[in-house]
Design a protein around this motif. Sequence first.
Motif, mmCIF file in Angstrom:
data_model
loop_
_atom_site.group_PDB
_atom_site.id
_atom_site.type_symbol
_atom_site.label_atom_id
_atom_site.label_comp_id
_atom_site.label_asym_id
_atom_site.label_seq_id
_atom_site.Cartn_x
_atom_site.Cartn_y
_atom_site.Cartn_z
ATOM 1 N N THR A 104 0.947 -1.263 -0.029
ATOM 2 C CA THR A 104 0.101 -0.130 0.109
ATOM 3 C C THR A 104 1.000 1.261 0.076
ATOM 4 N N ASP A 105 2.047 1.250 0.753
ATOM 5 C CA ASP A 105 2.877 2.529 0.791
ATOM 6 C C ASP A 105 3.634 2.641 -0.498
ATOM 7 N N VAL A 106 3.868 1.507 -1.148
ATOM 8 C CA VAL A 106 4.624 1.900 -2.574
ATOM 9 C C VAL A 106 3.768 2.288 -3.288
ATOM 10 N N PHE A 107 2.298 1.980 -3.499
ATOM 11 C CA PHE A 107 1.743 2.669 -4.387
ATOM 12 C C PHE A 107 1.020 3.964 -4.141
ATOM 13 N N ALA A 122 -12.116 -6.546 -10.343
ATOM 14 C CA ALA A 122 -11.008 -6.627 -9.192
ATOM 15 C C ALA A 122 -11.801 -6.648 -7.794
ATOM 16 N N ILE A 123 -10.969 -7.601 -7.096
ATOM 17 C CA ILE A 123 -11.501 -7.828 -5.670
ATOM 18 C C ILE A 123 -10.646 -7.627 -4.624
ATOM 19 N N GLY A 124 -11.017 -7.197 -3.477
ATOM 20 C CA GLY A 124 -9.963 -7.082 -2.208
ATOM 21 C C GLY A 124 -8.999 -6.222 -2.499
ATOM 22 N N LEU A 125 -7.701 -6.804 -1.876
ATOM 23 C CA LEU A 125 -6.600 -5.830 -2.036
ATOM 24 C C LEU A 125 -6.419 -5.441 -3.618
ATOM 25 N N ASN A 151 -17.904 -9.645 4.113
ATOM 26 C CA ASN A 151 -18.106 -11.107 4.163
ATOM 27 C C ASN A 151 -16.881 -11.957 4.506
ATOM 28 N N LEU A 152 -15.640 -11.235 4.756
ATOM 29 C CA LEU A 152 -14.532 -12.080 5.112
ATOM 30 C C LEU A 152 -14.074 -11.816 6.531
ATOM 31 N N GLY A 153 -14.725 -11.165 7.133
ATOM 32 C CA GLY A 153 -14.201 -10.919 8.627
ATOM 33 C C GLY A 153 -13.236 -9.985 8.624
ATOM 34 N N LEU A 154 -13.156 -8.920 7.734
ATOM 35 C CA LEU A 154 -11.978 -8.229 7.620
ATOM 36 C C LEU A 154 -12.428 -6.593 7.676
ATOM 37 N N VAL A 155 -11.578 -5.699 7.672
ATOM 38 C CA VAL A 155 -12.081 -4.358 7.653
ATOM 39 C C VAL A 155 -11.169 -3.734 6.488
ATOM 40 N N THR A 156 -11.298 -2.499 6.101
ATOM 41 C CA THR A 156 -10.896 -1.686 4.966
ATOM 42 C C THR A 156 -9.414 -2.068 4.988
ATOM 43 N N GLU A 157 -8.831 -2.140 3.923
ATOM 44 C CA GLU A 157 -7.155 -2.400 3.781
ATOM 45 C C GLU A 157 -6.740 -1.502 2.241
ATOM 46 N N GLY A 158 -5.291 -1.299 2.172
ATOM 47 C CA GLY A 158 -5.158 -0.694 0.890
ATOM 48 C C GLY A 158 -5.466 0.508 0.905
#
Length: 279
Positions: A104-107, A122-125, A151-158
């Motif tokens: 994420t940092d590199v982007f 496109a999905i997810g990360l 749906n995956l038990g996660l929170v926002t990322e990237g």
Amino acid sequence: MPEIRQNEKISHRIEGPFFIIQLINPDNLNALEGEDYIYLGELLELADKNSDVYFTILQSSGRFFSSGADFKGIAKAQEDNGAKYASETSKWLSNFVARNVYVTDVFIKHSKVLVCCLNGPAIGLSAALVALCDIVYSMNDKVYLLYPFANLGLVTEGGTAISLPLKFGANTTYERLMFNKPFNYDIMTKSGFISKNFNMPSSNTEAFNAELLKELKGKVEGLYLPSCLGMKKLLKSNHIGSFNEINSMEVNESLKYWVDGEPLRRFSQLGSKQRKHRL
Ligand SMILES: CCC/C=C/C(=O)SCCNC(=O)CCNC(=O)[C@H](O)C(C)(C)COP(=O)([O-])OP(=O)([O-])OC[C@H]1O[C@@H](n2cnc3c(N)ncnc32)[C@H](O)[C@@H]1OP(=O)([O-])[O-]
């Protein structure tokens, strides 16, 4: 070009001012394991350091841009019980936090203009990385971005806690994230996220990539390209602080979920087709 190891799922080449990165594993819809995301980050760093490069182009292959984190890779990480980890926290710091925060940092800090050739969903990360691109072109109106964190038990990322409200508006983002619904073509065009739809059939990704590159070569003719990088630097300065802050907050929040184990249960159900995303 400086040496970099090869990766069978991701290729790269340079054509004039364009550093072209292509996902080349259409059989599993260009899903990427943790090491592949790191490789993608390393390629971006290579493009960053090359003074002849002004645009970094992300292309893919087949019918999906990328179906996100590979559930086989997640299963591997789960089984990674070597003595090297003192605790679950230590394991997921290595298998999740460090990787996600790096790519994420590199982007976020990339200095070249990032162009995404969105050939399909496109999905997810991977979808998070698409949302960090500066310009997006679509192959047709079948494209969508899905962030299936609920749906995956996660929170926002990237960086999506910032990039999505910024690009699609806060309430649209809430509604799509909370109820695990895709950001479809209509949302992407109304918000100006997609600059042009090439209206090509889904079976024709190579032709789309070639046509888009040809068009880009025409567009940059006669331009003073350092101006493009100067403008990117200034445009980026609007939000860079918030992106850096959210990158750290997102991975630290997510870590609790990985340690608790809910994402693993849900990824495993996805892999065995007991769980599906509603599209
Ligand atoms: C870094 C950690 C944080 C997490 C970040 C994320 O990215 S969260 C987001 C994580 N990502 C997701 O939640 C998306 C999970 N995937 C899906 O929900 C569905 O595949 C679909 C909706 C993308 C396409 O449905 P469809 O009916 O059109 O096609 P189909 O289902 O028949 O797939 C064709 C083949 O590709 C294979 N394959 C596909 N995706 C993956 C994958 N991620 N992995 C591995 N393989 C994958 C699939 O098994 C099948 O192979 P098979 O069985 O023929 O050998």
